[in-house]
Motif scaffolding. Structure first.
Motif, PDB file in Angstrom:
ATOM      1  N   ASP A   1       6.139  -5.976  -3.854  1.00 24.28           N
ATOM      2  CA  ASP A   1       6.457  -7.403  -3.968  1.00 24.28           C
ATOM      3  C   ASP A   1       7.938  -7.540  -3.624  1.00 24.28           C
ATOM      4  O   ASP A   1       8.799  -7.380  -4.482  1.00 24.28           O
ATOM      5  N   ALA A   2       8.223  -7.814  -2.353  1.00 24.23           N
ATOM      6  CA  ALA A   2       9.571  -7.666  -1.779  1.00 24.23           C
ATOM      7  C   ALA A   2      10.709  -8.217  -2.644  1.00 24.23           C
ATOM      8  O   ALA A   2      11.679  -7.499  -2.918  1.00 24.23           O
ATOM      9  N   PRO A   3      10.664  -9.478  -3.104  1.00 26.87           N
ATOM     10  CA  PRO A   3      11.795  -9.982  -3.900  1.00 26.87           C
ATOM     11  C   PRO A   3      12.004  -9.223  -5.206  1.00 26.87           C
ATOM     12  O   PRO A   3      13.114  -9.199  -5.742  1.00 26.87           O
ATOM     13  N   ASN A   4      10.937  -8.609  -5.712  1.00 27.05           N
ATOM     14  CA  ASN A   4      11.017  -7.914  -6.998  1.00 27.05           C
ATOM     15  C   ASN A   4      11.022  -6.398  -6.862  1.00 27.05           C
ATOM     16  O   ASN A   4      11.016  -5.686  -7.861  1.00 27.05           O
TER      17      ASN A   4
ATOM     18  N   LYS B   1      -9.407   1.715  -1.282  1.00 26.09           N
ATOM     19  CA  LYS B   1      -9.071   2.818  -0.381  1.00 26.09           C
ATOM     20  C   LYS B   1      -8.958   4.146  -1.112  1.00 26.09           C
ATOM     21  O   LYS B   1      -9.453   5.173  -0.646  1.00 26.09           O
ATOM     22  N   HIS B   2      -8.304   4.123  -2.290  1.00 24.53           N
ATOM     23  CA  HIS B   2      -8.017   5.376  -3.006  1.00 24.53           C
ATOM     24  C   HIS B   2      -9.006   5.666  -4.134  1.00 24.53           C
ATOM     25  O   HIS B   2      -8.926   6.737  -4.740  1.00 24.53           O
ATOM     26  N   ARG B   3      -9.886   4.711  -4.434  1.00 28.22           N
ATOM     27  CA  ARG B   3     -10.966   4.919  -5.403  1.00 28.22           C
ATOM     28  C   ARG B   3     -10.430   5.356  -6.762  1.00 28.22           C
ATOM     29  O   ARG B   3     -10.865   6.347  -7.355  1.00 28.22           O
TER      30      ARG B   3
ATOM     31  N   GLU C   1      -2.500  -9.579  -6.032  1.00 28.26           N
ATOM     32  CA  GLU C   1      -3.721  -9.019  -6.595  1.00 28.26           C
ATOM     33  C   GLU C   1      -4.672  -8.538  -5.504  1.00 28.26           C
ATOM     34  O   GLU C   1      -5.375  -7.539  -5.679  1.00 28.26           O
ATOM     35  N   ARG C   2      -4.694  -9.217  -4.368  1.00 28.29           N
ATOM     36  CA  ARG C   2      -5.511  -8.744  -3.239  1.00 28.29           C
ATOM     37  C   ARG C   2      -4.992  -7.401  -2.732  1.00 28.29           C
ATOM     38  O   ARG C   2      -5.782  -6.526  -2.354  1.00 28.29           O
ATOM     39  N   ASN C   3      -3.684  -7.244  -2.714  1.00 29.13           N
ATOM     40  CA  ASN C   3      -3.104  -5.968  -2.282  1.00 29.13           C
ATOM     41  C   ASN C   3      -3.470  -4.840  -3.257  1.00 29.13           C
ATOM     42  O   ASN C   3      -3.733  -3.711  -2.842  1.00 29.13           O
TER      43      ASN C   3
ATOM     44  N   GLN D   1       0.834  -1.204   0.000  1.00 28.82           N
ATOM     45  CA  GLN D   1       0.000   0.000   0.000  1.00 28.82           C
ATOM     46  C   GLN D   1       0.872   1.258   0.000  1.00 28.82           C
ATOM     47  O   GLN D   1       0.594   2.222  -0.716  1.00 28.82           O
ATOM     48  N   LYS D   2       1.920   1.224   0.800  1.00 30.80           N
ATOM     49  CA  LYS D   2       2.823   2.376   0.885  1.00 30.80           C
ATOM     50  C   LYS D   2       3.530   2.619  -0.442  1.00 30.80           C
ATOM     51  O   LYS D   2       3.611   3.758  -0.916  1.00 30.80           O
ATOM     52  N   ARG D   3       4.044   1.547  -1.055  1.00 29.43           N
ATOM     53  CA  ARG D   3       4.787   1.700  -2.305  1.00 29.43           C
ATOM     54  C   ARG D   3       3.876   2.160  -3.452  1.00 29.43           C
ATOM     55  O   ARG D   3       4.266   2.992  -4.279  1.00 29.43           O
TER      56      ARG D   3
END
Length: 335
Positions: free
Chosen positions: A166-169, A218-220, A209-211, A4-6
């Motif tokens: 997506d941490a590894p990427n 949230k941001h519409r 995809e859920r993220n 969400q932050k990224r």
């Protein structure tokens, strides 16, 4: 939480552009162009890709390449990639020369976030036949994300590759690069792919995809991305998440089109007609749907009304402009 932050950071720093109901845009991603060796997955779909680009160019589209155009984690020499796919880059240059090529970088072409790398590898190219350097994509500025804003309604389409969070990427991409370049690359040549990739790992792909969906709610804002290689056109218009798919499916490539204010998911694939003639065909997979149908800022009733008005108002125009040249080619072959 980190995703969400990224995504929010990318949104705040995104390049802003405008579109309207006269715009013609095609979004394609994840071609993963390689050096032409046996592990280059783009080889099997190269002709489809070039043909599709030529059709979009002739029909007045702007080409958004939504990340991972090149497979730079596996093949470090951009020069080798350009030499292996000259027809593809000639098609891209046609768009660029008409100011109709927008480049977004992803995790596999993350080096394009470095202006020095871009200047060295994309501003000029080398003609091996004539042994001269020439201007290629001189002045191009790849972006992490783009916000497309409708000139009349202010509706926004948030476009990015989708690896953010997506941490590894994302934050650990360098270590992923090392594993691909010095380990998985050799397995790749015999058809074994990295099981940690969201392309192969269904659980991870669904989590990503859920993220995306949480950020959208949230941001519409509607979100258009790639990364997972899983094409997506939302059935639930309250969660407008679109995915372009990729350019390295076994027998097809996919694209998301925005024309006459309508969104459409399409597939380009090879077909054989009754006479045994091989040709390339564009098929509609989802849509077309009015872009207003995915504006979740407004009440559902208002959105549905505006979408229906758009469908009726643009019906004749869409029918007139919908045809691509490959349909004429197919008819010629049948004659």
């Amino acid at each position: 939480m980190f995703t969400q932050k990224r995504l929010t950071e990318a949104y705040k720093n995104a390049k802003k552009m405008y579109f309207d109901d006269h715009s013609r845009i095609v979004f394609m991603s994840d071609a993963h162009r390689g050096d032409g060796s046996t592990s280059d997955e783009f080889l099997k779909s190269r002709n489809l890709f070039v043909h599709a680009l030529n059709e979009y160019y002739e029909n007045g589209y702007t080409f958004f390449e939504v990340g991972d155009g090149e497979e730079l984690l596996e093949y470090s020499e951009m020069e080798h990639i350009k030499n292996a796919h000259t027809d593809t880059y000639q098609a891209i240059k046609k768009f660029f020369d008409k100011d109709r090529y927008i480049r977004i970088f992803g995790n596999h072409d993350i080096y394009l976030d470095n202006p020095k790398y871009v200047k060295k590898n994309l501003f000029i190219n080398y003609d091996e036949y004539n042994e001269v350097f020439y201007d290629f994509l001189k002045g191009i500025e790849p972006h992490e994300a783009v916000i497309l804003k409708h000139r009349n309604t202010s509706q926004e389409l948030f476009v990015l590759h989708g690896h953010q969070g997506d941490a590894p990427n994302d934050q650990f991409w360098f270590f992923t690069m090392l594993s691909i370049k010095y380990f998985w690359r050799f397995f790749h040549r015999v058809g074994i792919k990295n099981p940690a990739s969201p392309v192969k790992n269904v659980t991870k792909r669904h989590k990503i995809e859920r993220n995306y969906s949480k950020w959208i709610e949230k941001h519409r804002r509607a979100l258009i991305c790639g990364h997972t290689h899983r094409f997506k056109f939302p059935n639930n218009k309250q969660i407008p998440y679109f995915n372009t798919g990729c350019g390295i499916y076994p027998a097809s490539i996919t694209a998301l089109e925005l024309t006459e204010g309508m969104l459409r998911l399409v597939r380009w694939k090879e077909k054989v007609n009754e006479n045994g003639v091989l040709h390339i065909k564009r098929e509609t997979m989802r849509g077309p749907e009015p872009v207003e149908a995915f504006d979740i800022r407004k009440p559902k009733e208002v959105v549905e009304y505006l979408a229906e008005v758009k469908i009726q108002r643009t019906k004749k125009t869409r029918e007139t402009r919908a045809a691509f040249r490959e349909e004429e080619m197919e008819n010629d072959n049948e004659d």
